[in-house]
Design a protein around this motif. Structure first.
Motif, PDB file in Angstrom:
ATOM      1  N   GLY A  57       2.152 -10.981 -11.335  1.00 44.50           N
ATOM      2  CA  GLY A  57       1.826 -10.340 -12.693  1.00 44.50           C
ATOM      3  C   GLY A  57       2.079  -8.831 -12.847  1.00 44.50           C
ATOM      4  N   THR A  58       0.976  -8.269 -13.036  1.00 44.72           N
ATOM      5  CA  THR A  58       0.966  -6.743 -13.317  1.00 44.72           C
ATOM      6  C   THR A  58       0.718  -6.149 -11.740  1.00 44.72           C
ATOM      7  OG1 THR A  58      -0.983  -6.595 -14.190  1.00 44.72           O
ATOM      8  CG2 THR A  58       0.691  -6.963 -15.694  1.00 44.72           C
ATOM      9  N   TYR A  59       0.479  -6.535 -10.947  1.00 39.69           N
ATOM     10  CA  TYR A  59      -0.108  -6.254  -9.688  1.00 39.69           C
ATOM     11  C   TYR A  59       1.040  -6.137  -8.389  1.00 39.69           C
ATOM     12  CZ  TYR A  59      -4.505  -7.578 -11.569  1.00 39.69           C
ATOM     13  OH  TYR A  59      -5.687  -7.517 -12.425  1.00 39.69           O
ATOM     14  N   LEU A  60       0.965  -5.145  -7.770  1.00 38.17           N
ATOM     15  CA  LEU A  60       1.656  -4.905  -6.640  1.00 38.17           C
ATOM     16  C   LEU A  60       0.531  -5.114  -5.363  1.00 38.17           C
ATOM     17  CD1 LEU A  60       4.300  -4.446  -4.912  1.00 38.17           C
ATOM     18  CD2 LEU A  60       3.758  -1.763  -5.207  1.00 38.17           C
ATOM     19  N   VAL A  61       1.016  -6.114  -4.564  1.00 37.27           N
ATOM     20  CA  VAL A  61      -0.184  -6.513  -3.333  1.00 37.27           C
ATOM     21  C   VAL A  61       0.781  -6.372  -2.109  1.00 37.27           C
ATOM     22  CG1 VAL A  61      -1.529  -8.246  -2.386  1.00 37.27           C
ATOM     23  CG2 VAL A  61      -0.857  -8.382  -4.912  1.00 37.27           C
ATOM     24  N   ALA A  62       0.190  -5.372  -1.182  1.00 38.81           N
ATOM     25  CA  ALA A  62       0.796  -4.990  -0.058  1.00 38.81           C
ATOM     26  C   ALA A  62      -0.001  -5.026   1.172  1.00 38.81           C
ATOM     27  CB  ALA A  62       1.293  -3.497  -0.453  1.00 38.81           C
ATOM     28  N   VAL A  63       0.625  -5.398   2.346  1.00 37.19           N
ATOM     29  CA  VAL A  63       0.082  -5.321   3.732  1.00 37.19           C
ATOM     30  C   VAL A  63       0.866  -4.752   4.423  1.00 37.19           C
ATOM     31  CG1 VAL A  63      -0.829  -6.612   5.485  1.00 37.19           C
ATOM     32  CG2 VAL A  63      -1.422  -7.431   2.928  1.00 37.19           C
ATOM     33  N   GLY A  64       0.517  -4.175   5.352  1.00 40.19           N
ATOM     34  CA  GLY A  64       1.532  -3.304   6.425  1.00 40.19           C
ATOM     35  C   GLY A  64       1.211  -3.703   7.922  1.00 40.19           C
ATOM     36  N   TYR A  65       2.162  -3.609   8.755  1.00 39.89           N
ATOM     37  CA  TYR A  65       1.893  -3.806  10.119  1.00 39.89           C
ATOM     38  C   TYR A  65       2.724  -2.566  10.938  1.00 39.89           C
ATOM     39  CZ  TYR A  65       6.501  -5.815  10.305  1.00 39.89           C
ATOM     40  OH  TYR A  65       7.767  -6.148  10.496  1.00 39.89           O
ATOM     41  N   TYR A  66       2.258  -2.278  12.033  1.00 45.41           N
ATOM     42  CA  TYR A  66       2.656  -1.127  12.846  1.00 45.41           C
ATOM     43  C   TYR A  66       3.513  -1.599  14.049  1.00 45.41           C
ATOM     44  CZ  TYR A  66      -0.997   1.067   9.914  1.00 45.41           C
ATOM     45  OH  TYR A  66      -1.913   1.296   9.172  1.00 45.41           O
ATOM     46  N   SER A  67       4.142  -0.524  14.306  1.00 47.01           N
ATOM     47  CA  SER A  67       5.158  -0.617  15.620  1.00 47.01           C
ATOM     48  C   SER A  67       5.033   0.798  16.297  1.00 47.01           C
ATOM     49  CB  SER A  67       6.465  -1.226  15.468  1.00 47.01           C
ATOM     50  OG  SER A  67       7.274  -0.348  14.470  1.00 47.01           O
ATOM     51  N   ALA A  68       5.244   0.871  17.502  1.00 48.54           N
ATOM     52  CA  ALA A  68       5.062   1.984  17.974  1.00 48.54           C
ATOM     53  C   ALA A  68       6.552   2.893  18.174  1.00 48.54           C
ATOM     54  CB  ALA A  68       4.714   2.165  19.483  1.00 48.54           C
ATOM     55  N   ALA A  69       7.740   1.874  17.842  1.00 46.84           N
ATOM     56  CA  ALA A  69       9.059   2.399  17.993  1.00 46.84           C
ATOM     57  C   ALA A  69       9.630   2.448  16.768  1.00 46.84           C
ATOM     58  CB  ALA A  69       9.818   1.663  18.849  1.00 46.84           C
ATOM     59  N   LYS A  70      10.592   3.556  16.241  1.00 49.75           N
ATOM     60  CA  LYS A  70      11.259   3.212  15.050  1.00 49.75           C
ATOM     61  C   LYS A  70      11.820   2.053  14.898  1.00 49.75           C
ATOM     62  CE  LYS A  70      13.861   6.433  11.963  1.00 49.75           C
ATOM     63  NZ  LYS A  70      14.792   7.723  12.051  1.00 49.75           N
ATOM     64  N   PRO A  71      11.878   1.519  13.627  1.00 50.93           N
ATOM     65  CA  PRO A  71      12.758   0.310  13.303  1.00 50.93           C
ATOM     66  C   PRO A  71      14.348   0.572  13.289  1.00 50.93           C
ATOM     67  CG  PRO A  71      11.676   1.159  11.449  1.00 50.93           C
ATOM     68  CD  PRO A  71      11.045   1.927  12.393  1.00 50.93           C
ATOM     69  N   LYS A 125       0.484   0.744 -14.809  1.00 48.92           N
ATOM     70  CA  LYS A 125      -0.234   2.058 -14.737  1.00 48.92           C
ATOM     71  C   LYS A 125       0.113   2.990 -13.522  1.00 48.92           C
ATOM     72  CE  LYS A 125      -4.351   0.564 -17.304  1.00 48.92           C
ATOM     73  NZ  LYS A 125      -5.760   0.296 -17.354  1.00 48.92           N
ATOM     74  N   LYS A 126       0.703   2.367 -12.429  1.00 45.70           N
ATOM     75  CA  LYS A 126       1.128   3.317 -11.258  1.00 45.70           C
ATOM     76  C   LYS A 126      -0.028   3.870 -10.728  1.00 45.70           C
ATOM     77  CE  LYS A 126       5.952   4.221 -12.731  1.00 45.70           C
ATOM     78  NZ  LYS A 126       5.713   3.584 -13.998  1.00 45.70           N
ATOM     79  N   ARG A 127      -1.100   2.916 -10.608  1.00 42.16           N
ATOM     80  CA  ARG A 127      -2.381   3.433  -9.760  1.00 42.16           C
ATOM     81  C   ARG A 127      -2.984   2.388  -8.891  1.00 42.16           C
ATOM     82  NH1 ARG A 127      -4.180   8.268 -11.326  1.00 42.16           N
ATOM     83  NH2 ARG A 127      -3.331   9.161 -13.220  1.00 42.16           N
ATOM     84  N   PHE A 128      -3.522   3.052  -8.054  1.00 42.41           N
ATOM     85  CA  PHE A 128      -4.352   2.102  -6.879  1.00 42.41           C
ATOM     86  C   PHE A 128      -5.482   1.287  -7.609  1.00 42.41           C
ATOM     87  CE2 PHE A 128      -2.505   4.800  -3.540  1.00 42.41           C
ATOM     88  CZ  PHE A 128      -2.154   3.846  -2.681  1.00 42.41           C
ATOM     89  N   ILE A 129      -5.518   0.091  -7.572  1.00 45.42           N
ATOM     90  CA  ILE A 129      -6.841  -0.521  -8.242  1.00 45.42           C
ATOM     91  C   ILE A 129      -7.530  -1.087  -7.104  1.00 45.42           C
ATOM     92  CG2 ILE A 129      -5.877  -0.785 -10.357  1.00 45.42           C
ATOM     93  CD1 ILE A 129      -5.287  -3.888  -9.693  1.00 45.42           C
ATOM     94  N   ALA A 130      -7.036  -1.278  -5.721  1.00 38.80           N
ATOM     95  CA  ALA A 130      -7.920  -1.908  -4.854  1.00 38.80           C
ATOM     96  C   ALA A 130      -7.298  -1.469  -3.464  1.00 38.80           C
ATOM     97  CB  ALA A 130      -8.054  -3.501  -4.773  1.00 38.80           C
ATOM     98  N   HIS A 131      -8.230  -0.973  -2.348  1.00 40.44           N
ATOM     99  CA  HIS A 131      -7.729  -0.733  -1.218  1.00 40.44           C
ATOM    100  C   HIS A 131      -8.671  -1.145  -0.092  1.00 40.44           C
ATOM    101  CE1 HIS A 131      -5.956   1.709   1.957  1.00 40.44           C
ATOM    102  NE2 HIS A 131      -4.795   2.215   1.138  1.00 40.44           N
ATOM    103  N   GLY A 132      -8.074  -1.915   0.930  1.00 39.77           N
ATOM    104  CA  GLY A 132      -9.082  -2.501   1.990  1.00 39.77           C
ATOM    105  C   GLY A 132      -9.410  -1.362   3.014  1.00 39.77           C
ATOM    106  N   PHE A 133      -8.877  -0.321   3.034  1.00 38.70           N
ATOM    107  CA  PHE A 133      -9.228   0.697   4.047  1.00 38.70           C
ATOM    108  C   PHE A 133      -9.787   2.028   3.611  1.00 38.70           C
ATOM    109  CE2 PHE A 133      -8.028   3.911   7.219  1.00 38.70           C
ATOM    110  CZ  PHE A 133      -8.928   3.635   8.375  1.00 38.70           C
ATOM    111  N   ASP A 134      -9.362   2.859   2.595  1.00 41.35           N
ATOM    112  CA  ASP A 134      -9.504   3.912   2.051  1.00 41.35           C
ATOM    113  C   ASP A 134      -9.828   3.738   0.368  1.00 41.35           C
ATOM    114  OD1 ASP A 134     -10.201   6.602   1.475  1.00 41.35           O
ATOM    115  OD2 ASP A 134      -8.280   7.172   2.287  1.00 41.35           O
ATOM    116  N   ARG A 135     -11.041   3.699   0.134  1.00 45.54           N
ATOM    117  CA  ARG A 135     -11.504   3.591  -1.193  1.00 45.54           C
ATOM    118  C   ARG A 135     -11.369   4.936  -1.886  1.00 45.54           C
ATOM    119  NH1 ARG A 135     -17.164   0.366  -0.508  1.00 45.54           N
ATOM    120  NH2 ARG A 135     -17.473   2.061   1.126  1.00 45.54           N
ATOM    121  N   ARG A 136     -11.082   5.669  -1.404  1.00 47.13           N
ATOM    122  CA  ARG A 136     -11.153   7.251  -2.016  1.00 47.13           C
ATOM    123  C   ARG A 136      -9.841   7.229  -2.936  1.00 47.13           C
ATOM    124  NH1 ARG A 136     -11.535  11.138   2.847  1.00 47.13           N
ATOM    125  NH2 ARG A 136     -10.203   9.373   3.460  1.00 47.13           N
TER     126      ARG A 136
END
Length: 294
Positions: free
Chosen positions: A280-294, A213-224
């Motif tokens: 399955g039909t889910y794309l699960v994601a987690v991201g981390y941050y860095s101050a410098a460009k990779p 469906k290409k839609r968010f079905i869960a979000h752990g920070f911004d439920r909007r």
């Protein structure tokens, strides 16, 4: 939210130690998180300088520790407490507690762990622990890594904050989320949307997309974002990251997409490195941050 200083485990009187010793577990030093080696070196050096000065000058050094100067940096400061919980010196915001017993900040649920650390004898060894504390710079509760050493009835400490989680911690959260979804998809998605701390760790959070469906079905920070079109998602620079993530995943595999995003802990635009896993039909994601460009 529980704002607990793991170093407070060192502050309780010896009579309390004896009562808990039988149930206490060994507390091991916390290793330095990858990417924070420079901050760790600075904090440990600051503590070593303070210890050397105290051995030379005695208690008059406590006043020096509480001033802005040689024992403070832009981000670090030295503080000292005694084994009864009284703050003796601080070059940071905890200076307001000087002369006061601060053991009232202890959480009863963690006292066994505190007692275990109290069993460490006085020595020349500098120990380290992590806890969560208010960062005086951004006024947010963040992880803090503290180096400390006990001299007589005093504990000397200096530490630094860790506003960014490591790649290893991001991978661990992703693995945990994938396992949870594989075991109970409906329940896990509900927990993510309820901002369950298991799926929301410091600046790390999980989000899940329905690939078909290409839609968010869960979000752990911004439920909007739940129910919105993921394929239209763009970075703060306009990079079409939704389409890139969908294109990076085919079948049961992993991928990574890098882009500029707002770090919820620092509030700044930083480079985010999002780890992706399809199940399955889910794309699960987690991201981390860095101050410098990779």
């Amino acid at each position: 939210m529980k704002i607990l200083c793991m170093l407070f485990m060192l502050y309780l009187p010896l009579s309390t130690q004896a009562a808990w010793a039988a149930n206490a577990e060994t507390v091991e030093d916390t290793p330095v998180t990858q990417g924070y080696e420079a901050q760790a070196m600075q904090a440990k050096s600051l503590l070593e300088n303070a210890l050397a000065y105290y051995r030379e000058a005695g208690d008059i050094a406590l006043a020096e520790f509480s001033r802005q100067g040689r024992f403070t940096t832009e981000d670090n400061y030295v503080y000292v407490v005694d084994t009864h919980g009284v703050m003796l010196a601080s070059g940071g915001p905890s200076a307001i507690y000087i002369g006061r017993n601060i053991t009232t900040l202890l959480d009863n649920d963690l006292r066994k762990a505190f007692a275990a650390a109290l069993e460490q004898p006085e020595s020349e060894v500098i120990h380290s622990q992590e806890y969560r504390w208010m960062n005086w710079r951004d006024h947010k509760v963040e992880r803090k890594h503290v180096f400390y050493q006990r001299l007589g009835d005093k504990i000397f400490a200096a530490g630094y904050y860790l506003p960014r989680s490591s790649p290893q911690e991001a991978q661990l959260l992703l693995d945990d989320a994938v396992s949870a979804i594989a075991s109970d998809a409906k329940g896990s998605l509900a927990r993510i949307n309820a901002l369950d701390p298991f799926f929301n760790r410091d600046d790390l959070y999980v989000f899940v997309v329905d690939i078909q469906k290409k839609r968010f079905i869960a979000h752990g920070f911004d439920r909007r974002l739940i129910g919105t079109d993921f394929s239209t998602l763009k970075s703060v620079e306009g990079q079409p990251i939704g389409k890139q993530m969908l294109g990076a995943i085919t079948g049961e595999q992993t991928a990574q997409v890098n882009y500029l995003w707002h770090n919820p802990m620092t509030g700044a635009k930083e480079y985010k490195h999002t780890l992706l896993k399809s199940i399955g039909t889910y794309l699960v994601a987690v991201g981390y941050y860095s101050a410098a460009k990779p």
